[in-house]
Design an enzyme around this catalytic site. Sequence first.
Site, PDB file in Angstrom:
ATOM      1  N   ARG A   1       0.816  -1.230   0.000  1.00 42.45           N
ATOM      2  CA  ARG A   1       0.000   0.000   0.000  1.00 42.45           C
ATOM      3  C   ARG A   1       0.843   1.270   0.000  1.00 42.45           C
ATOM      4  O   ARG A   1       0.567   2.182  -0.774  1.00 42.45           O
ATOM      5  CB  ARG A   1      -1.000   0.002   1.161  1.00 42.45           C
ATOM      6  CG  ARG A   1      -1.954  -1.183   1.167  1.00 42.45           C
ATOM      7  CD  ARG A   1      -2.560  -1.467  -0.176  1.00 42.45           C
ATOM      8  NE  ARG A   1      -3.381  -2.670  -0.180  1.00 42.45           N
ATOM      9  CZ  ARG A   1      -3.710  -3.340  -1.285  1.00 42.45           C
ATOM     10  NH1 ARG A   1      -3.293  -2.926  -2.466  1.00 42.45           N
ATOM     11  NH2 ARG A   1      -4.465  -4.402  -1.223  1.00 42.45           N
TER      12      ARG A   1
ATOM     13  N   SER B   1     -11.693 -12.425  -2.517  1.00 40.87           N
ATOM     14  CA  SER B   1     -11.020 -11.142  -2.627  1.00 40.87           C
ATOM     15  C   SER B   1      -9.522 -11.439  -2.604  1.00 40.87           C
ATOM     16  O   SER B   1      -8.993 -11.936  -1.616  1.00 40.87           O
ATOM     17  CB  SER B   1     -11.425 -10.254  -1.454  1.00 40.87           C
ATOM     18  OG  SER B   1     -10.576  -9.135  -1.421  1.00 40.87           O
TER      19      SER B   1
HETATM   20  N1  ARG Z   1      -5.747  -8.911   5.711  1.00 39.74           N
HETATM   21  C1  ARG Z   1      -4.595  -8.612   4.941  1.00 39.74           C
HETATM   22  C2  ARG Z   1      -4.022  -7.277   5.323  1.00 39.74           C
HETATM   23  O1  ARG Z   1      -4.712  -6.498   5.885  1.00 39.74           O
HETATM   24  C3  ARG Z   1      -4.845  -8.743   3.469  1.00 39.74           C
HETATM   25  C4  ARG Z   1      -5.689  -7.723   2.810  1.00 39.74           C
HETATM   26  C5  ARG Z   1      -5.894  -8.101   1.405  1.00 39.74           C
HETATM   27  N2  ARG Z   1      -6.614  -7.153   0.645  1.00 39.74           N
HETATM   28  C6  ARG Z   1      -7.559  -7.496  -0.203  1.00 39.74           C
HETATM   29  N3  ARG Z   1      -8.114  -6.540  -0.844  1.00 39.74           N
HETATM   30  N4  ARG Z   1      -7.925  -8.721  -0.399  1.00 39.74           N
HETATM   31  O2  ARG Z   1      -2.893  -6.984   5.064  1.00 39.74           O
END
Ligand code: ARG
Length: 403
Positions: A95, A175
């Site tokens: 991110r 997802s």
């Molecule tokens: N739970 C994980 C994190 O917060 C993965 C997030 C994955 N994002 C998604 N859009 N599937 O780092």
Amino acid sequence: MTDRVVLAYSGGLDTSVCIGWISELTGAEVIAVAVDVGQSGDDMNVIRERALACGAVEAEVADARDEFANEYCAPALKANALYMDEYPLVSSLSRPVIVKHLVAAARKHNATIVGHGCTGKGNDQVRFEVGVSALAPDLTSIAPVRDYDMTRDKAIEFAEANNLPIDVNKKSPYSLDQNVWGQAIETGFLEDIWNSPIEDIYSYTQDPTIQREPDEVTITFDKGLPVAIDGRKVTMLQAIEELNERAGLHGVGRIDMVEDRLVGIKAREVYEAPGAITLLTARAQLANVTVERELARYARGVSQRWSELVYDGQWFSPLRRALDGFNDEVNETVSGDVRVVLEGGRAVVTGRKSDESLYDFGLATYDTGDTFDQSLAKGFIDLWGLPTKIAAERDQRVGRPLD
Ligand code: ARG
């Protein structure tokens, strides 16, 4: 002047719909920015064309693979970063680099708003928006899926009504979030935490129960980072990519956990991170040989703090930078070779070699050649145990039960 929004664009259904959705809701022009952090899927140029076809006034793609590996995965490796002792921070690390490119695009195109396709239930919305605030406090954020209740059904309806060039049937029931450090898989039948993951959901790793010849790999580290594999020089990116292939074949790095999200929810998460887990395992074992005990013990606490900080969207924080300084110091001596066997879902370290080694054969051996003066141990134990002994004598004297 018309407002301009820079949108974090993945090429999937949700962010494709976000382009038109944002324009309709706000009257703003949308600039789509796709950042390549090593995810698989469509070619970046196809994604760019798709953004334009969906109504973006401009579309940019940025190849951030080496930057992501060198500036985000590398510090994570040096930190031995594993959130809740298990999750190598796959999405959490990508991110901030995406945010950097979004902010640069916003400056270039005179945009005042940054958009993303996150829901209101996850960590990524926090990472995007706190990241934008850190790099560009004057910009604001927009999140149509969250703020305007864009459900999956509405997204499909919008895509069909507007003839968007996306195959709505191709949307995965899960997802997914991918980059070179690994893949996150959530939702669908995995939301029942008693359901076992099925083989179908994995794409970075093969089934670890399939019998295969073990793969033996030697990784050379310099100050905590991989510089060669089996004697061939590699960049950080190449090291992760090669180990994703080799360790992935043996099913290394599958993780199935229930995780504490920043927003307070416990969520089932499945990850695959073959390269990351192999590198983390190997570096940690080398550190066990070369890092002085007190420093190593302290570093474990720092590792946990670093992981929570980055998980919680605080990449661009003074504390993360300061802890990186500490981690650089810890890794000063983490140089040498580690032999790892990849087999049956595990990366097992079977040998280590280092010019910085603190391992002293003479001190450790139980065979001939012992240089450790065992007679010193007795006095050491007497002094080490002295406070315990004095307290126990006092407790006995006053009649307090000893245990
Ligand atoms: N739970 C994980 C994190 O917060 C993965 C997030 C994955 N994002 C998604 N859009 N599937 O780092």
